[in-house]
Design an enzyme around this catalytic site. Structure first.
Site, PDB file in Angstrom:
ATOM      1  N   LYS A   7       0.814  -1.225   0.000  1.00  0.00           N
ATOM      2  CA  LYS A   7       0.000   0.000   0.000  1.00  0.00           C
ATOM      3  C   LYS A   7       0.844   1.270   0.000  1.00  0.00           C
ATOM      4  O   LYS A   7       2.024   1.269   0.341  1.00  0.00           O
ATOM      5  CB  LYS A   7      -0.983  -0.042   1.169  1.00  0.00           C
ATOM      6  CG  LYS A   7      -2.146  -0.997   0.840  1.00  0.00           C
ATOM      7  CD  LYS A   7      -3.248  -0.982   1.850  1.00  0.00           C
ATOM      8  CE  LYS A   7      -4.361  -1.934   1.367  1.00  0.00           C
ATOM      9  NZ  LYS A   7      -5.341  -2.216   2.405  1.00  0.00           N
ATOM     10  N   ARG A  49      -3.924  -9.951   5.122  1.00  0.00           N
ATOM     11  CA  ARG A  49      -4.307  -9.994   3.697  1.00  0.00           C
ATOM     12  C   ARG A  49      -3.111  -9.515   2.879  1.00  0.00           C
ATOM     13  O   ARG A  49      -2.745  -8.350   2.936  1.00  0.00           O
ATOM     14  CB  ARG A  49      -5.524  -9.098   3.479  1.00  0.00           C
ATOM     15  CG  ARG A  49      -6.056  -9.082   2.061  1.00  0.00           C
ATOM     16  CD  ARG A  49      -7.227  -8.108   1.942  1.00  0.00           C
ATOM     17  NE  ARG A  49      -7.809  -8.106   0.619  1.00  0.00           N
ATOM     18  CZ  ARG A  49      -7.302  -7.462  -0.432  1.00  0.00           C
ATOM     19  NH1 ARG A  49      -6.194  -6.757  -0.307  1.00  0.00           N
ATOM     20  NH2 ARG A  49      -7.888  -7.515  -1.597  1.00  0.00           N
TER      21      ARG A  49
HETATM   22  N1  HH2 Z   1      -7.456  -3.751   0.828  1.00  0.00           N
HETATM   23  C1  HH2 Z   1      -7.756  -3.779  -0.495  1.00  0.00           C
HETATM   24  C2  HH2 Z   1      -8.908  -4.451  -0.947  1.00  0.00           C
HETATM   25  N2  HH2 Z   1      -9.708  -5.108  -0.083  1.00  0.00           N
HETATM   26  N3  HH2 Z   1     -10.218  -5.811   2.116  1.00  0.00           N
HETATM   27  C3  HH2 Z   1      -9.939  -5.811   3.423  1.00  0.00           C
HETATM   28  N4  HH2 Z   1     -10.718  -6.478   4.291  1.00  0.00           N
HETATM   29  N5  HH2 Z   1      -8.838  -5.149   3.926  1.00  0.00           N
HETATM   30  C4  HH2 Z   1      -7.992  -4.440   3.116  1.00  0.00           C
HETATM   31  O1  HH2 Z   1      -7.029  -3.844   3.640  1.00  0.00           O
HETATM   32  C5  HH2 Z   1      -8.264  -4.419   1.716  1.00  0.00           C
HETATM   33  C6  HH2 Z   1      -9.418  -5.123   1.233  1.00  0.00           C
HETATM   34  C7  HH2 Z   1      -6.859  -3.094  -1.480  1.00  0.00           C
HETATM   35  O2  HH2 Z   1      -5.916  -3.959  -2.027  1.00  0.00           O
HETATM   36  P1  HH2 Z   1      -6.011  -4.685  -3.459  1.00  0.00           P
HETATM   37  O3  HH2 Z   1      -7.142  -5.626  -3.484  1.00  0.00           O
HETATM   38  O4  HH2 Z   1      -4.703  -5.264  -3.801  1.00  0.00           O
HETATM   39  O5  HH2 Z   1      -6.228  -3.489  -4.480  1.00  0.00           O
HETATM   40  P2  HH2 Z   1      -7.464  -3.017  -5.317  1.00  0.00           P
HETATM   41  O6  HH2 Z   1      -8.524  -2.573  -4.372  1.00  0.00           O
HETATM   42  O7  HH2 Z   1      -6.897  -1.900  -6.173  1.00  0.00           O
HETATM   43  O8  HH2 Z   1      -7.954  -4.183  -6.131  1.00  0.00           O
END
Ligand code: HH2
Length: 259
Positions: free
Chosen positions: A206, A240
């Site tokens: 992040k 995660r």
């Molecule tokens: N972070 C992201 C997405 N979903 N869910 C939970 N519970 N906690 C988190 O910290 C969280 C989440 C963001 O990461 P990522 O899925 O890699 O990115 P994107 O939202 O751009 O797909």
């Protein structure tokens, strides 16, 4: 401690957008994360990065449903969505956890769905929405504010029929938070244990890591590992992450030292 591996079936996720848009590639990636040590894989069909475009429910179902089905026989699958239709399709395809970054604010009906299906539910804190959340986040005391929000959302889930034992809570690192807010939440994560529910924490790749050392998104593994180990030491139950093998090794070594 459980590792939740990230499977983004999107063209635009902030660190791996477009890599696993094809269902077979996404399933193969999920299987690799399981071999690496993930006990849960979190399948998502819509990016929540700051400024991301919204995706229709039909498109999100089309991206995720077959990937969930392809992984659910091998591993516990969570569906990363805030839409009822997507959650419903995923639970039908074998997912057993709904990971809702809006904590039931976008689709309160997700609570009833989880109650009916006996699914687990992750409720995450976010200030604002993904389009605007990083504009000017403000808190009185970020930990107290996040804690009060999660307590209120937990109660809303229970009131809608979800068993308390099925709810997990997440402070939402990077969701409507300035650098200091993210650091303070991680530093004082232990205070959220008082909510009495398992804590999910996602720091992986992040931007707060880049704000500390100037690193680009593809170069944040060290910061991901440091923050994940410290979150585990502060009482996180689920981490995660995108890089499961590296996180697993770091956590094993940390726990061998701490005993
Ligand atoms: N972070 C992201 C997405 N979903 N869910 C939970 N519970 N906690 C988190 O910290 C969280 C989440 C963001 O990461 P990522 O899925 O890699 O990115 P994107 O939202 O751009 O797909």
């Amino acid at each position: 401690m459980k590792l939740m591996g990230v499977v983004n079936v999107t063209p635009d996720s902030f660190s791996d957008g477009g890599l696993f848009l094809d269902a077979d590639a996404a399933i193969a990636h999920g299987e690799e994360l399981v071999r690496d040590g993930a006990e849960i894989v979190d399948v998502g069909g819509e990016s929540t990065r700051p400024g991301a475009d919204e995706v229709s429910a039909a498109e999100e179902v089309a991206r995720t449903e077959s990937v969930v089905a392809g992984l659910a026989t091998a591993v516990t699958v969570s569906i990363d969505t805030s839409k009822l239709a997507v959650a419903e399709a995923a639970l039908g395809a074998g997912a057993s956890i709904v990971n809702d970054v809006t904590a039931l604010r976008a689709a309160p009906e997700i609570a009833g769905l989880c109650a009916d299906r006996g699914a687990d539910l992750v409720l995450m804190h976010m200030q604002g929405d993904p389009r605007t959340m990083q504009a000017d986040p403000r808190y009185d005391d970020v930990v107290d504010d996040v804690k009060a929000f999660l307590a209120e959302r937990l109660q809303a889930a229970i009131d809608a029929g979800v068993e308390e034992e099925r709810v997990w809570l997440d402070p939402g690192i990077g969701f409507g938070k300035a650098l200091e807010h993210n650091l303070e939440l991680l530093r004082r994560l232990g205070e959220l244990r008082e909510l009495g529910r398992p804590l999910v924490v996602g720091t992986s790749r992040k931007s707060f890591i880049g704000k500390v050392d100037g690193s680009e998104v593809g170069d944040r593994l060290g910061g991901t590992i440091a923050s994940s180990v410290l979150a585990a030491a502060e009482g996180a139950d689920v981490l995660r992450v995108h890089d499961v093998a590296e996180a697993r090794q770091a956590l094993r070594v940390a726990s061998a030292i701490l005993g």
